[in-house]
Design a protein around this motif. Structure first.
Motif, PDB file in Angstrom:
ATOM      1  N   ASP A  32      37.206  67.531  49.194  1.00 33.51           N
ATOM      2  CA  ASP A  32      36.692  68.841  49.615  1.00 33.51           C
ATOM      3  C   ASP A  32      35.486  68.696  50.544  1.00 33.51           C
ATOM      4  N   ARG A  65      46.057  64.401  47.959  1.00 36.33           N
ATOM      5  CA  ARG A  65      45.154  65.226  48.757  1.00 36.33           C
ATOM      6  C   ARG A  65      44.443  64.399  49.827  1.00 36.33           C
ATOM      7  N   GLU A  88      36.785  67.951  53.959  1.00 32.36           N
ATOM      8  CA  GLU A  88      37.562  69.095  54.454  1.00 32.36           C
ATOM      9  C   GLU A  88      36.629  70.208  54.933  1.00 32.36           C
ATOM     10  N   SER A  89      35.420  70.273  54.356  1.00 33.90           N
ATOM     11  CA  SER A  89      34.470  71.300  54.790  1.00 33.90           C
ATOM     12  C   SER A  89      33.651  70.863  56.002  1.00 33.90           C
TER      13      SER A  89
END
Length: 736
Positions: A229, A276, A232-233
């Protein structure tokens, strides 16, 4: 409005907050304020013990790091903010370094101000203190010029800590919502990605403390998914920023692969993490991206293909191969050690050869330092004694023609050490070397101690670096003689290396040349270095810092050369600890008036050629003082060095000439002529009298006559009073 707000935030984890606040109180800075966003009662009580100098913002238990930072920043009034976690530390003088650098940026900023200042850090763990980071070289390479991240994308590779960067207050408030996250690496990267321009300070100004994992609350296996995450940000912030995107992508893939390989995740979490991670690796792969070569490239390919089963098979095969190779190497080492031990033991049964002498210097680098000067005098006064030098295979090719030598670990090496009458070194021989009763061990050392040595390093773990003090004392007990250049050194050696050896207060043989060299030698040294007549040569020789990873010039050398003018040439010599990587990162070996002399030997020739010396805490100052030429100390991080390395006296009070705390002060000392004025000469005279006490040009002769020829003390050449000595002429006289 203060220049800097130091915002300490978080709970008093394991009681470290008290030491942090004590260190800040011990070195107050008028242009800085300290705010403690204290999470929990223990942190609040600790912080309140440091009021009114410290502003305390009490916060309830469980307040996250992002909220604590925000609360502290809301009370801050400084132009710049430095977020310091309550568990971490600040080296002495760190706020001063940051405040001065940010003030410099404020005065040179144009319409596009600098938003982030990056600096170096050390890492303290529950096992060791102040380990250097690998960031120093990258910061040094970036230089002092401020620039956008797109022009220096490699800065993203610095350790992602908020503590190793200061943020302009206006920038923080403009982007506070984007930086508000308890994921510190994410916030650290985001600060760089949003910054307009970034500047660097290649000095250590933060101590990152890593707490023992077993002392922290356990992490849930699913928490590892937050790493995906994070990237991804961040990666959407790099659209249309090709260089920045490529670096951040590489960091992501490296972190994902490393986490998957090293974390013992439950099977279901591992599969989800891999899935992921694979999606992210494919989604954000830059156009034209090339995988790294070798095994890393195979890992990256399997990740992108979401080939979980094949990746696990590759891991198992690699573990098996590593285990097999390790077992084979271990067996070979054990067998080789047994063979060498047998050969050495047999050689120890042979008679000692009274005409065989072993010499070594600087961990077997070659013919150098005090051992070299002693060997040269030995050839003159006792040619019957055969010298053999210990030198590494790599350096053997650099030996003077005809030098008899042995390579460490070879059969002849052990046989020579076993049968030699004399063993001379400026460091220690290996632990395995046996001290035979009729052999003579001479320890020459390689400098006058300013920094703490031997047993005195026990209280300075950054300097000791896990040193085995029992083994050190076992090596010291083999010494018959310890050489000294002055009574200060004699006393410090007796304290740092307590044993029954005899101190030889004769001077350092390597310094004899400063009294035996003449005008022709000075001219020849300058000609070899390409120094034109009339030029002023300044030798810049900084020392090694235990809390830094490599040689990072503490000066902007190009800017300094410009300030000193076209008639000045800088000779830059990095410490020998940095080996082949010593060359300063400012360009070619010779660039205008800057000459890299890091690999130039002998260093005594550089000193003869130089009109003046600039150093920080290197022992070269004690040797150069014999020449009675100007010395300037550049002590920009004295407090940090004194605290982390430990020192025997206050160099700021007992210096050899002039002291500069900043580059601007250093340049002004030369431009104003203060480097060679009456005050500098007075300080140098006192320094010479104290630290050049026994150096008079005949040290090597005294050593050879006493140790190798067995002459009594009273028969040796007496030490000439310092006022009766005549050092080599300065360049302006030698070239007149």
């Amino acid at each position: 409005m203060p220049q800097l707000s130091v915002i300490v935030h978080g709970p008093n984890a394991q009681g470290h907050l008290a030491a942090l606040l004590d260190s800040l109180a011990a070195h107050p800075l008028p242009d800085a304020e300290v705010i403690v966003a204290a999470v929990g009662d223990w942190a609040r009580e600790t912080a309140e013990g440091h009021t009114p100098e410290t502003i305390v913002v009490p916060l309830p238990d469980g307040t996250g790091d992002a909220a604590a930072r925000a609360a502290g920043a809301a009370r801050a009034s400084g132009r710049w903010l430095h977020f310091v976690h309550a568990k971490d530390g600040l080296p002495a003088g760190a706020p001063r370094l940051i405040a001065e650098r940010t003030a410099e940026l404020d005065t040179t900023d144009g319409p596009d101000p600098v938003d982030v200042l990056l600096f170096d850090h050390v890492t303290t763990t529950w096992q060791a203190a102040a380990r250097p980071s690998p960031d120093g070289r990258r910061l040094a390479a970036a230089g002092r010029a401020a620039r956008p991240l797109d022009e220096a994308a490699d800065l993203l590779r610095l350790a992602p800590l908020l503590g190793n960067r200061a943020l302009r207050a206006a920038f923080w408030h403009a982007h506070e919502e984007l930086l508000a996250t308890d994921d510190e690496p994410r916030a650290a990267h985001a600060a760089l990605l949003h910054a307009g321009r970034i500047a660097c300070l290649d000095q250590t100004a933060y101590d990152h403390r890593v707490l023992r994992p077993e002392s922290l609350p356990p992490r849930a296996p699913g928490d590892r998914l937050a790493l995906v995450d994070r990237y991804e940000s961040l990666l959407p912030l790099t659209r249309d920023r090709r260089a920045v995107h490529a670096v951040l992508y590489d960091l992501m893939v490296r972190d994902l692969v490393t986490t998957f390989a090293r974390e013992d995740l439950p099977e279901d979490v591992a599969r989800e993490f891999f899935r992921r991670a694979s999606l992210a690796a494919v989604r954000w792969r830059p156009e034209g991206h090339r995988r790294p070569p070798g095994l890393d490239g195979v890992r990256h390919a399997l990740l992108e293909e979401d080939a979980y089963t094949r990746y696990r098979a590759l891991q198992a095969a690699n573990r098996a191969r590593r285990a097999a190779r390790t077992a084979v190497r271990a067996r070979r080492r054990r067998l080789g050690a047994k063979v060498r031990d047998h050969q050495y033991r047999r050689a120890l049964n042979r008679p000692v050869d009274p005409d065989l002498a072993v010499f070594a210097a600087y961990w077997n680098r070659g013919v150098a330092c005090n051992p070299a000067a002693i060997a040269a005098k030995l050839a003159e006064l006792a040619p019957r004694v055969h010298p053999v030098w210990v030198v590494t295979r790599r350096n053997a090719a650099l030996l003077p023609p005809g030098t008899d030598h042995v390579i460490p670990g070879t059969r002849r090496y052990w046989e020579t050490l076993a049968t030699a009458k004399y063993l001379t070194n400026n460091v220690n021989f290996p632990n395995a070397v046996v001290k035979r009763p009729d052999a003579v061990h001479l320890q020459t050392h390689h400098g006058t101690p300013l920094k703490r040595m031997g047993l005195d390093q026990r209280d300075h773990p950054a300097a000791a670096q896990g040193m085995d003090f029992a083994a050190l004392l076992a090596r010291v007990d083999k010494w018959d003689y310890s050489l000294s250049a002055n009574s200060h050194t004699t006393r410090m050696w007796e304290r740092a290396y307590p044993s029954r050896y005899t101190s030889l207060d004769y001077g350092y043989p390597r310094n004899d040349v400063y009294y035996t060299a003449g005008a022709a030698d000075v001219r020849a040294a300058r000609e070899r270095l390409g120094i034109a007549p009339g030029q002023t040569a300044v030798l810049y020789a900084p020392t090694h810092r235990d809390y830094e990873a490599g040689f990072t010039p503490r000066l902007d050398l190009a800017a300094l050369a410009d300030r000193l003018g076209e008639h000045t040439v800088l000779l830059v010599r990095a410490h020998y600890f940095y080996g082949g990587a010593a060359s300063p990162p400012y360009g070619p070996r010779r660039s205008g008036r800057i000459v890299d002399v890091s690999a130039y030997d002998p260093v005594e020739e550089l000193c003869l050629a130089a009109d003046a010396l600039v150093t920080d805490y290197s022992s070269i100052m004690f040797d150069y003082a014999n020449l009675d030429r100007p010395i300037v100390i550049h002590a920009d991080d004295w407090e940090t060095y004194r605290t982390t390395r430990g020192v025997y006296f206050d160099l700021m009070a007992d210096h050899p000439g002039q002291v500069a705390r900043t580059q601007e002060e250093l340049a002004e000392i030369f431009r104003s002529g203060a480097w060679r004025d009456a005050n500098a000469a007075k300080a140098r005279a006192a320094f010479r009298r104290r630290f050049c006490e026994y150096d008079d040009g005949r040290a090597a002769e005294r050593v050879v006559r006493r140790v190798f020829l067995g002459e009594p003390e009273e028969a040796l050449p007496p030490i000439l009073p310092i006022e009766d000595r005549t050092p080599a002429p300065p360049p302006e006289e030698a070239t007149a």
